[in-house]
Design a protein around this motif. Structure first.
Motif, PDB file in Angstrom:
ATOM      1  N   THR A 139      78.210  38.824  42.144  1.00 18.35           N
ATOM      2  CA  THR A 139      77.706  39.667  43.230  1.00 18.35           C
ATOM      3  C   THR A 139      76.533  40.510  42.732  1.00 18.35           C
ATOM      4  O   THR A 139      75.512  40.637  43.415  1.00 18.35           O
ATOM      5  CB  THR A 139      78.816  40.596  43.767  1.00 18.35           C
ATOM      6  OG1 THR A 139      80.002  39.849  43.970  1.00 18.35           O
ATOM      7  CG2 THR A 139      78.401  41.255  45.057  1.00 18.35           C
ATOM      8  N   VAL A 140      76.690  41.069  41.543  1.00 17.34           N
ATOM      9  CA  VAL A 140      75.620  41.881  40.957  1.00 17.34           C
ATOM     10  C   VAL A 140      74.372  41.020  40.723  1.00 17.34           C
ATOM     11  O   VAL A 140      73.246  41.459  40.955  1.00 17.34           O
ATOM     12  CB  VAL A 140      76.101  42.556  39.660  1.00 17.34           C
ATOM     13  CG1 VAL A 140      74.958  43.258  38.956  1.00 17.34           C
ATOM     14  CG2 VAL A 140      77.231  43.520  39.952  1.00 17.34           C
ATOM     15  N   GLY A 141      74.572  39.779  40.281  1.00 15.66           N
ATOM     16  CA  GLY A 141      73.438  38.870  40.098  1.00 15.66           C
ATOM     17  C   GLY A 141      72.698  38.617  41.400  1.00 15.66           C
ATOM     18  O   GLY A 141      71.466  38.596  41.433  1.00 15.66           O
ATOM     19  N   ALA A 142      73.445  38.426  42.476  1.00 19.37           N
ATOM     20  CA  ALA A 142      72.814  38.241  43.791  1.00 19.37           C
ATOM     21  C   ALA A 142      72.056  39.492  44.201  1.00 19.37           C
ATOM     22  O   ALA A 142      70.945  39.404  44.753  1.00 19.37           O
ATOM     23  CB  ALA A 142      73.864  37.885  44.835  1.00 19.37           C
ATOM     24  N   LEU A 143      72.627  40.658  43.914  1.00 21.84           N
ATOM     25  CA  LEU A 143      71.959  41.916  44.247  1.00 21.84           C
ATOM     26  C   LEU A 143      70.640  42.066  43.495  1.00 21.84           C
ATOM     27  O   LEU A 143      69.612  42.416  44.076  1.00 21.84           O
ATOM     28  CB  LEU A 143      72.863  43.110  43.912  1.00 21.84           C
ATOM     29  CG  LEU A 143      74.033  43.359  44.835  1.00 21.84           C
ATOM     30  CD1 LEU A 143      74.973  44.382  44.231  1.00 21.84           C
ATOM     31  CD2 LEU A 143      73.533  43.831  46.172  1.00 21.84           C
ATOM     32  N   VAL A 144      70.667  41.802  42.199  1.00 22.90           N
ATOM     33  CA  VAL A 144      69.474  41.964  41.373  1.00 22.90           C
ATOM     34  C   VAL A 144      68.378  41.001  41.823  1.00 22.90           C
ATOM     35  O   VAL A 144      67.224  41.392  42.012  1.00 22.90           O
ATOM     36  CB  VAL A 144      69.826  41.768  39.880  1.00 22.90           C
ATOM     37  CG1 VAL A 144      68.580  41.666  39.034  1.00 22.90           C
ATOM     38  CG2 VAL A 144      70.721  42.900  39.397  1.00 22.90           C
ATOM     39  N   LEU A 145      68.735  39.737  41.991  1.00 22.74           N
ATOM     40  CA  LEU A 145      67.729  38.755  42.413  1.00 22.74           C
ATOM     41  C   LEU A 145      67.204  39.049  43.819  1.00 22.74           C
ATOM     42  O   LEU A 145      66.010  38.912  44.082  1.00 22.74           O
ATOM     43  CB  LEU A 145      68.301  37.349  42.345  1.00 22.74           C
ATOM     44  CG  LEU A 145      68.427  36.776  40.930  1.00 22.74           C
ATOM     45  CD1 LEU A 145      69.134  35.434  40.970  1.00 22.74           C
ATOM     46  CD2 LEU A 145      67.063  36.637  40.295  1.00 22.74           C
ATOM     47  N   ALA A 146      68.095  39.455  44.719  1.00 21.23           N
ATOM     48  CA  ALA A 146      67.665  39.776  46.084  1.00 21.23           C
ATOM     49  C   ALA A 146      66.716  40.966  46.080  1.00 21.23           C
ATOM     50  O   ALA A 146      65.726  40.981  46.819  1.00 21.23           O
ATOM     51  CB  ALA A 146      68.876  40.052  46.972  1.00 21.23           C
ATOM     52  N   LEU A 147      66.989  41.948  45.245  1.00 21.94           N
ATOM     53  CA  LEU A 147      66.112  43.109  45.169  1.00 21.94           C
ATOM     54  C   LEU A 147      64.752  42.729  44.598  1.00 21.94           C
ATOM     55  O   LEU A 147      63.707  43.105  45.148  1.00 21.94           O
ATOM     56  CB  LEU A 147      66.756  44.202  44.319  1.00 21.94           C
ATOM     57  CG  LEU A 147      65.969  45.505  44.193  1.00 21.94           C
ATOM     58  CD1 LEU A 147      65.736  46.121  45.561  1.00 21.94           C
ATOM     59  CD2 LEU A 147      66.704  46.471  43.295  1.00 21.94           C
ATOM     60  N   MET A 148      64.741  41.965  43.526  1.00 23.07           N
ATOM     61  CA  MET A 148      63.471  41.577  42.900  1.00 23.07           C
ATOM     62  C   MET A 148      62.644  40.678  43.821  1.00 23.07           C
ATOM     63  O   MET A 148      61.471  40.953  44.088  1.00 23.07           O
ATOM     64  CB  MET A 148      63.735  40.858  41.573  1.00 23.07           C
ATOM     65  CG  MET A 148      64.209  41.767  40.486  1.00 23.07           C
ATOM     66  SD  MET A 148      64.523  41.019  38.868  1.00 23.07           S
ATOM     67  CE  MET A 148      64.203  39.314  39.018  1.00 23.07           C
ATOM     68  N   VAL A 149      63.240  39.616  44.290  1.00 23.41           N
ATOM     69  CA  VAL A 149      62.507  38.653  45.108  1.00 23.41           C
ATOM     70  C   VAL A 149      62.174  39.245  46.480  1.00 23.41           C
ATOM     71  O   VAL A 149      61.055  39.093  46.981  1.00 23.41           O
ATOM     72  CB  VAL A 149      63.304  37.338  45.247  1.00 23.41           C
ATOM     73  CG1 VAL A 149      62.640  36.396  46.228  1.00 23.41           C
ATOM     74  CG2 VAL A 149      63.455  36.683  43.889  1.00 23.41           C
ATOM     75  N   GLY A 150      63.121  39.927  47.073  1.00 23.59           N
ATOM     76  CA  GLY A 150      62.895  40.512  48.397  1.00 23.59           C
ATOM     77  C   GLY A 150      61.770  41.532  48.392  1.00 23.59           C
ATOM     78  O   GLY A 150      60.917  41.532  49.283  1.00 23.59           O
ATOM     79  N   ALA A 151      61.751  42.407  47.390  1.00 27.70           N
ATOM     80  CA  ALA A 151      60.683  43.404  47.307  1.00 27.70           C
ATOM     81  C   ALA A 151      59.332  42.733  47.072  1.00 27.70           C
ATOM     82  O   ALA A 151      58.325  43.103  47.683  1.00 27.70           O
ATOM     83  CB  ALA A 151      60.985  44.406  46.199  1.00 27.70           C
ATOM     84  N   GLY A 152      59.308  41.737  46.204  1.00 26.73           N
ATOM     85  CA  GLY A 152      58.063  41.028  45.939  1.00 26.73           C
ATOM     86  C   GLY A 152      57.528  40.306  47.159  1.00 26.73           C
ATOM     87  O   GLY A 152      56.327  40.366  47.461  1.00 26.73           O
ATOM     88  N   VAL A 153      58.404  39.631  47.872  1.00 26.55           N
ATOM     89  CA  VAL A 153      57.985  38.902  49.077  1.00 26.55           C
ATOM     90  C   VAL A 153      57.540  39.870  50.165  1.00 26.55           C
ATOM     91  O   VAL A 153      56.540  39.623  50.855  1.00 26.55           O
ATOM     92  CB  VAL A 153      59.131  37.986  49.573  1.00 26.55           C
ATOM     93  CG1 VAL A 153      58.861  37.452  50.955  1.00 26.55           C
ATOM     94  CG2 VAL A 153      59.347  36.852  48.597  1.00 26.55           C
TER      95      VAL A 153
END
Length: 148
Positions: free
Chosen positions: A109-123
């Motif tokens: 779950t934490v991995g999904a959070l980290v990736l979603a935050l990084m990719v989502g903010a960048g996009v």
């Protein structure tokens, strides 16, 4: 039993296709069926840029739809991942105990959070920058036409 980790990963990876909505609410979920529309329009905008170049004004509107859809789904993944087990189970597993395992947060779950935050903010930032850049370039070009 709806698992919070699965929902977060589906929102991050398959959100623009509505997969997380179908997982949580079933195939009769209208927003799940509507999510692929802005995704497809954004992909069409990318195809228009490849076909007509960056001067195509219609693609300027369509491409950010794809980025905003991805960013919104990444935000949804973050919201799912940060939801407390009690709140998750009350909303998606009402017959389960408040601290049941499907609502628990783990490293996936934490991995999904980290990736979603990084990719989502960048996009999201890239979509905003693309929109404003195209708009201001258009304004400058129109001003040049008027001044000549």
């Amino acid at each position: 039993m709806k698992n919070k980790t699965v929902a977060a990963w589906l929102a991050f990876l398959g959100g623009p296709l509505g997969l997380h909505r179908f997982y949580l609410y079933g195939l009769g979920d209208l927003p799940g069926w509507l999510l692929p529309i802005p995704t497809a329009l954004g992909v069409y905008g990318i195809q228009r840029v490849q076909q007509f170049g960056l001067d195509d004004q219609f693609s300027w509107v369509l491409i950010p739809l794809l980025g905003f859809t991805f960013a919104g789904c990444a935000l949804t993944a973050i919201l799912y991942g940060l939801m407390t087990p009690e709140k998750w189970n009350a909303k998606f597993n009402p017959t389960a105990a408040p601290d049941a395992a499907p609502g628990q947060t783990n490293w996936l779950t934490v991995g999904a959070l980290v990736l979603a935050l990084m990719v989502g903010a960048g996009v999201l930032m890239a979509s905003i920058v693309f929109s404003f850049q195209r708009y201001f370039e258009y304004q400058i070009e129109e001003a040049r036409k008027i001044s000549q």
